[in-house]
Motif scaffolding. Structure first.
Motif, PDB file in Angstrom:
ATOM      1  N   ALA A   1       0.826  -1.206   0.000  1.00  0.00           N
ATOM      2  CA  ALA A   1       0.000   0.000   0.000  1.00  0.00           C
ATOM      3  C   ALA A   1       0.863   1.261   0.000  1.00  0.00           C
ATOM      4  O   ALA A   1       0.585   2.223  -0.735  1.00  0.00           O
ATOM      5  CB  ALA A   1      -0.936  -0.006   1.203  1.00  0.00           C
ATOM      6  N   ILE A   2       1.928   1.269   0.788  1.00  0.00           N
ATOM      7  CA  ILE A   2       2.813   2.436   0.859  1.00  0.00           C
ATOM      8  C   ILE A   2       3.534   2.655  -0.463  1.00  0.00           C
ATOM      9  O   ILE A   2       3.639   3.786  -0.961  1.00  0.00           O
ATOM     10  CB  ILE A   2       3.823   2.269   2.007  1.00  0.00           C
ATOM     11  N   ILE A   3       4.027   1.577  -1.069  1.00  0.00           N
ATOM     12  CA  ILE A   3       4.743   1.700  -2.339  1.00  0.00           C
ATOM     13  C   ILE A   3       3.816   2.221  -3.431  1.00  0.00           C
ATOM     14  O   ILE A   3       4.203   3.065  -4.247  1.00  0.00           O
ATOM     15  CB  ILE A   3       5.348   0.345  -2.747  1.00  0.00           C
ATOM     16  N   ALA A   4       2.578   1.732  -3.463  1.00  0.00           N
ATOM     17  CA  ALA A   4       1.626   2.207  -4.467  1.00  0.00           C
ATOM     18  C   ALA A   4       1.205   3.654  -4.202  1.00  0.00           C
ATOM     19  O   ALA A   4       1.045   4.444  -5.139  1.00  0.00           O
ATOM     20  CB  ALA A   4       0.399   1.300  -4.490  1.00  0.00           C
ATOM     21  N   TRP A   5       1.029   4.012  -2.917  1.00  0.00           N
ATOM     22  CA  TRP A   5       0.670   5.390  -2.571  1.00  0.00           C
ATOM     23  C   TRP A   5       1.814   6.337  -2.902  1.00  0.00           C
ATOM     24  O   TRP A   5       1.617   7.439  -3.384  1.00  0.00           O
ATOM     25  CB  TRP A   5       0.303   5.465  -1.093  1.00  0.00           C
ATOM     26  N   SER A   6       3.042   5.909  -2.591  1.00  0.00           N
ATOM     27  CA  SER A   6       4.310   6.584  -2.919  1.00  0.00           C
ATOM     28  C   SER A   6       4.650   7.783  -2.043  1.00  0.00           C
ATOM     29  O   SER A   6       5.776   8.280  -2.100  1.00  0.00           O
ATOM     30  CB  SER A   6       4.376   6.983  -4.401  1.00  0.00           C
ATOM     31  N   GLY A   7       3.740   8.276  -1.223  1.00  0.00           N
ATOM     32  CA  GLY A   7       4.086   9.285  -0.232  1.00  0.00           C
ATOM     33  C   GLY A   7       3.924  10.716  -0.730  1.00  0.00           C
ATOM     34  O   GLY A   7       4.042  11.009  -1.918  1.00  0.00           O
ATOM     35  N   PHE A   8       3.668  11.620   0.221  1.00  0.00           N
ATOM     36  CA  PHE A   8       3.510  13.030  -0.117  1.00  0.00           C
ATOM     37  C   PHE A   8       4.788  13.614  -0.721  1.00  0.00           C
ATOM     38  O   PHE A   8       4.724  14.593  -1.471  1.00  0.00           O
ATOM     39  CB  PHE A   8       3.116  13.827   1.132  1.00  0.00           C
ATOM     40  N   SER A   9       5.928  13.040  -0.387  1.00  0.00           N
ATOM     41  CA  SER A   9       7.183  13.517  -0.966  1.00  0.00           C
ATOM     42  C   SER A   9       7.178  13.353  -2.477  1.00  0.00           C
ATOM     43  O   SER A   9       7.519  14.282  -3.222  1.00  0.00           O
ATOM     44  CB  SER A   9       8.363  12.748  -0.354  1.00  0.00           C
ATOM     45  N   VAL A  10       6.777  12.173  -2.963  1.00  0.00           N
ATOM     46  CA  VAL A  10       6.693  11.944  -4.407  1.00  0.00           C
ATOM     47  C   VAL A  10       5.573  12.781  -5.013  1.00  0.00           C
ATOM     48  O   VAL A  10       5.718  13.332  -6.111  1.00  0.00           O
ATOM     49  CB  VAL A  10       6.474  10.451  -4.703  1.00  0.00           C
ATOM     50  N   HIS A  11       4.449  12.908  -4.289  1.00  0.00           N
ATOM     51  CA  HIS A  11       3.344  13.714  -4.809  1.00  0.00           C
ATOM     52  C   HIS A  11       3.785  15.164  -5.020  1.00  0.00           C
ATOM     53  O   HIS A  11       3.396  15.798  -6.011  1.00  0.00           O
ATOM     54  CB  HIS A  11       2.157  13.681  -3.833  1.00  0.00           C
ATOM     55  N   ALA A  12       4.568  15.684  -4.092  1.00  0.00           N
ATOM     56  CA  ALA A  12       5.067  17.051  -4.232  1.00  0.00           C
ATOM     57  C   ALA A  12       6.000  17.161  -5.437  1.00  0.00           C
ATOM     58  O   ALA A  12       5.978  18.171  -6.158  1.00  0.00           O
ATOM     59  CB  ALA A  12       5.795  17.475  -2.952  1.00  0.00           C
ATOM     60  N   GLN A  13       6.825  16.139  -5.663  1.00  0.00           N
ATOM     61  CA  GLN A  13       7.694  16.133  -6.834  1.00  0.00           C
ATOM     62  C   GLN A  13       6.880  16.146  -8.126  1.00  0.00           C
ATOM     63  O   GLN A  13       7.188  16.882  -9.064  1.00  0.00           O
ATOM     64  CB  GLN A  13       8.602  14.913  -6.797  1.00  0.00           C
ATOM     65  N   VAL A  14       5.838  15.311  -8.164  1.00  0.00           N
ATOM     66  CA  VAL A  14       4.987  15.242  -9.357  1.00  0.00           C
ATOM     67  C   VAL A  14       4.291  16.584  -9.585  1.00  0.00           C
ATOM     68  O   VAL A  14       4.242  17.085 -10.715  1.00  0.00           O
ATOM     69  CB  VAL A  14       3.950  14.110  -9.206  1.00  0.00           C
ATOM     70  N   ALA A  15       3.741  17.169  -8.510  1.00  0.00           N
ATOM     71  CA  ALA A  15       3.055  18.453  -8.639  1.00  0.00           C
ATOM     72  C   ALA A  15       3.998  19.533  -9.148  1.00  0.00           C
ATOM     73  O   ALA A  15       3.620  20.383  -9.969  1.00  0.00           O
ATOM     74  CB  ALA A  15       2.453  18.864  -7.299  1.00  0.00           C
ATOM     75  N   SER A  16       5.242  19.492  -8.673  1.00  0.00           N
ATOM     76  CA  SER A  16       6.223  20.480  -9.115  1.00  0.00           C
ATOM     77  C   SER A  16       6.584  20.279 -10.585  1.00  0.00           C
ATOM     78  O   SER A  16       6.745  21.245 -11.338  1.00  0.00           O
ATOM     79  CB  SER A  16       7.483  20.387  -8.247  1.00  0.00           C
ATOM     80  N   VAL A  17       6.697  19.018 -11.003  1.00  0.00           N
ATOM     81  CA  VAL A  17       7.080  18.716 -12.386  1.00  0.00           C
ATOM     82  C   VAL A  17       6.005  19.155 -13.373  1.00  0.00           C
ATOM     83  O   VAL A  17       6.310  19.695 -14.447  1.00  0.00           O
ATOM     84  CB  VAL A  17       7.379  17.209 -12.535  1.00  0.00           C
ATOM     85  N   VAL A  18       4.727  18.924 -13.042  1.00  0.00           N
ATOM     86  CA  VAL A  18       3.651  19.246 -13.983  1.00  0.00           C
ATOM     87  C   VAL A  18       3.241  20.716 -13.918  1.00  0.00           C
ATOM     88  O   VAL A  18       2.360  21.140 -14.674  1.00  0.00           O
ATOM     89  CB  VAL A  18       2.414  18.351 -13.745  1.00  0.00           C
ATOM     90  N   THR A  19       3.860  21.490 -13.020  1.00  0.00           N
ATOM     91  CA  THR A  19       3.612  22.925 -12.989  1.00  0.00           C
ATOM     92  C   THR A  19       4.040  23.530 -14.321  1.00  0.00           C
ATOM     93  O   THR A  19       5.097  23.226 -14.848  1.00  0.00           O
ATOM     94  CB  THR A  19       4.392  23.590 -11.846  1.00  0.00           C
ATOM     95  N   GLY A  20       3.221  24.396 -14.863  1.00  0.00           N
ATOM     96  CA  GLY A  20       3.490  24.934 -16.190  1.00  0.00           C
ATOM     97  C   GLY A  20       2.656  24.266 -17.261  1.00  0.00           C
ATOM     98  O   GLY A  20       2.666  24.703 -18.416  1.00  0.00           O
ATOM     99  N   THR A  21       1.955  23.199 -16.890  1.00  0.00           N
ATOM    100  CA  THR A  21       0.995  22.562 -17.789  1.00  0.00           C
ATOM    101  C   THR A  21      -0.401  22.734 -17.201  1.00  0.00           C
ATOM    102  O   THR A  21      -0.551  23.202 -16.065  1.00  0.00           O
ATOM    103  CB  THR A  21       1.297  21.060 -17.969  1.00  0.00           C
ATOM    104  N   ASP A  22      -1.415  22.340 -17.960  1.00  0.00           N
ATOM    105  CA  ASP A  22      -2.783  22.430 -17.450  1.00  0.00           C
ATOM    106  C   ASP A  22      -3.261  21.110 -16.862  1.00  0.00           C
ATOM    107  O   ASP A  22      -4.462  20.931 -16.612  1.00  0.00           O
ATOM    108  CB  ASP A  22      -3.738  22.885 -18.556  1.00  0.00           C
ATOM    109  N   ILE A  23      -2.321  20.174 -16.618  1.00  0.00           N
ATOM    110  CA  ILE A  23      -2.680  18.889 -16.014  1.00  0.00           C
ATOM    111  C   ILE A  23      -3.072  19.100 -14.555  1.00  0.00           C
ATOM    112  O   ILE A  23      -2.331  19.713 -13.779  1.00  0.00           O
ATOM    113  CB  ILE A  23      -1.503  17.895 -16.113  1.00  0.00           C
ATOM    114  N   ARG A  24      -4.240  18.592 -14.181  1.00  0.00           N
ATOM    115  CA  ARG A  24      -4.735  18.745 -12.815  1.00  0.00           C
ATOM    116  C   ARG A  24      -4.221  17.615 -11.931  1.00  0.00           C
ATOM    117  O   ARG A  24      -4.107  16.470 -12.379  1.00  0.00           O
ATOM    118  CB  ARG A  24      -6.265  18.766 -12.819  1.00  0.00           C
ATOM    119  N   ILE A  25      -3.932  17.950 -10.684  1.00  0.00           N
ATOM    120  CA  ILE A  25      -3.331  16.980  -9.773  1.00  0.00           C
ATOM    121  C   ILE A  25      -4.382  16.154  -9.036  1.00  0.00           C
ATOM    122  O   ILE A  25      -4.062  15.102  -8.463  1.00  0.00           O
ATOM    123  CB  ILE A  25      -2.410  17.702  -8.764  1.00  0.00           C
ATOM    124  N   GLY A  26      -5.638  16.596  -9.048  1.00  0.00           N
ATOM    125  CA  GLY A  26      -6.698  15.878  -8.346  1.00  0.00           C
ATOM    126  C   GLY A  26      -6.876  14.433  -8.814  1.00  0.00           C
ATOM    127  O   GLY A  26      -6.907  13.506  -7.990  1.00  0.00           O
TER     128      GLY A  26
END
Length: 418
Positions: free
Chosen positions: A302-327
């Motif tokens: 479950a933890i590996i699939a969830w990947s953690g808020f740390s990875v989520h923050a990385q993903v959110a930072s990477v897609v910044t500048g696009t119109d891809i929604r994080i929800g």
């Protein structure tokens, strides 16, 4: 001042939390420093040497037009399965080989260059965000659980769950696509010819000499990796400060209730909370906890699939500048975590890894063995590249077969009409 809104309340709460965490870091400077060093060690020993080759190669392949050609070849496979363009197979394969957040980096580039629509980009993020085999077989199974055989169980549950997430998200955003469909030119000609034409067109459009292309790839990759390093260190320090400030005890209450409802050992509450924020720390604590092995494996999956808020923050930072929604990405992570945990329990009951887990030293394939040095980690990454090249080749063969069957069906239908 205007009418009071939920955004103002959220801003005030976030401000209070940030101030409290900053004061806690001032009160516990030594512990915060040690946590930062630990995060830096994880980045330098594992993340940097394993991700850098993939980042550079993906940039070069995009510049040379290889990804565009692969998109044409794999369109007959990816479109029916996941409702994404063929280039999605490149994001999927590189995400499988390199792990988080490689898929987000590639998907963001696809969106910026117009190779996918917003909805297609959100679908890609939903199921391509996977852990790499090196992490599950090496770091988790061997390094943390000291049972190499359980890597098969964890990886199988992880990838089956990811596939089902992708299939389920095929139906996401259909209404939005109907209201504003993306214009796709009809495919004409043979598959390999169209792929070659797309390769030449993309290369001509990029136009950078190979030396400049390689230099830009290195610069962009280093910049992205430094951003990832910052997030890893920040969340490592954040988690340690929260523990020292006793904030984790409050946050653990709903997790304790959920685990009790599911019948999972309560000794995994602390590791589950850590995994909610950081995947490496949480998984390591799960493996070290005193709990039944099946409970540990379910929680680790479950933890590996969830990947953690740390990875989520990385993903959110990477897609910044696009119109891809994080929800939609967050919803997919929750679905992936639940399915991975469920399939881990199901496969365990079916006997996958159950007998071999008791063995002391099962043999692993060479590309799945692990060691502590950065050089060996880099070698394993390059061997993983070769593995996933073979998988891409198999996917292309399947895509060609599907395209051939489609052509045969069209010919038979035409002959029937005549």
């Amino acid at each position: 001042m205007g009418k009071w809104s939920p955004n103002r309340t959220l801003t005030i709460i976030l401000a209070i939390v940030v101030i409290a965490l900053t004061l806690a870091l001032v009160v516990y400077p030594e512990q915060g420093f040690n946590a930062g060093v630990h995060g830096m060690k994880i980045f330098w020993d594992v993340v940097f040497p394993s991700l850098l080759p993939f980042f550079i190669l993906s940039e070069v392949m995009l510049g040379l037009g290889v990804v565009h050609a692969l998109g044409v070849l794999l369109e007959p496979l990816m479109r029916p399965l996941f409702s994404v363009p063929g280039v999605g197979a490149f994001a999927l394969s590189m995400g499988l080989a390199a792990g988080y957040p490689m898929d987000a980096v590639i998907t963001a580039k696809f969106r910026k260059t117009g190779m996918c629509s917003r909805v297609e980009g959100e679908r890609l993020l939903a199921f391509t965000n996977t852990a790499d085999p090196l992490f599950m077989f090496g770091a988790v199974a061997v390094g943390m659980f000291h049972k190499p055989a359980v890597g098969v169980l964890i990886a199988l549950a992880h990838y089956v769950a990811s596939f089902l997430v992708g299939v389920s998200f095929k139906f996401y955003g259909l209404r939005e696509e109907r209201l504003g469909p993306r214009q796709i030119e009809p495919a004409k000609g043979k598959l390999f010819r169209r792929a070659f034409q797309e390769l030449m067109r993309a290369r001509k459009e990029d136009g950078r000499p190979l030396g400049q292309l390689l230099g830009d790839a290195v610069n962009d990759s280093i910049r992205t990796l430094l951003m990832i390093c910052g997030f890893i260190i920040f969340f490592s320090v954040l988690l340690e400060v929260m523990k020292l400030a006793q904030l984790t005890a409050i946050l653990a209450l709903p997790i304790r209730g959920l685990l009790a409802l599911l019948g999972i050992d309560p000794g995994l509450v602390g590791p589950a909370l850590s995994g909610l924020f950081e995947i490496d720390i949480g998984t390591a604590q799960v493996a070290a906890a005193k709990a039944p092995l099946i409970d540990q494996l379910v929680m680790a999956s479950a933890i590996i699939a969830w990947s953690g808020f740390s990875v989520h923050a990385q993903v959110a930072s990477v897609v910044t500048g696009t119109d891809i929604r994080i929800g939609p990405y967050f919803a997919a992570r929750g679905l992936h975590a639940g399915l991975a945990a469920l399939f881990t329990a199901v496969f365990w009951q079916m006997g996958v890894g159950r007998t071999a887990a008791a063995e002391s030293n099962p043999v692993l394939p060479a590309f799945l063995r692990t060691s502590g040095s950065a050089r060996d980690t880099l070698q394993l990454s390059l061997e993983s590249i070769a593995l996933w090249v073979l998988l891409i080749a198999a996917a292309i063969a399947l895509s060609l077969l599907i395209d051939l069957l489609r052509r045969i069906r069209v010919v038979l239908w035409t002959a029937r009409i005549k």
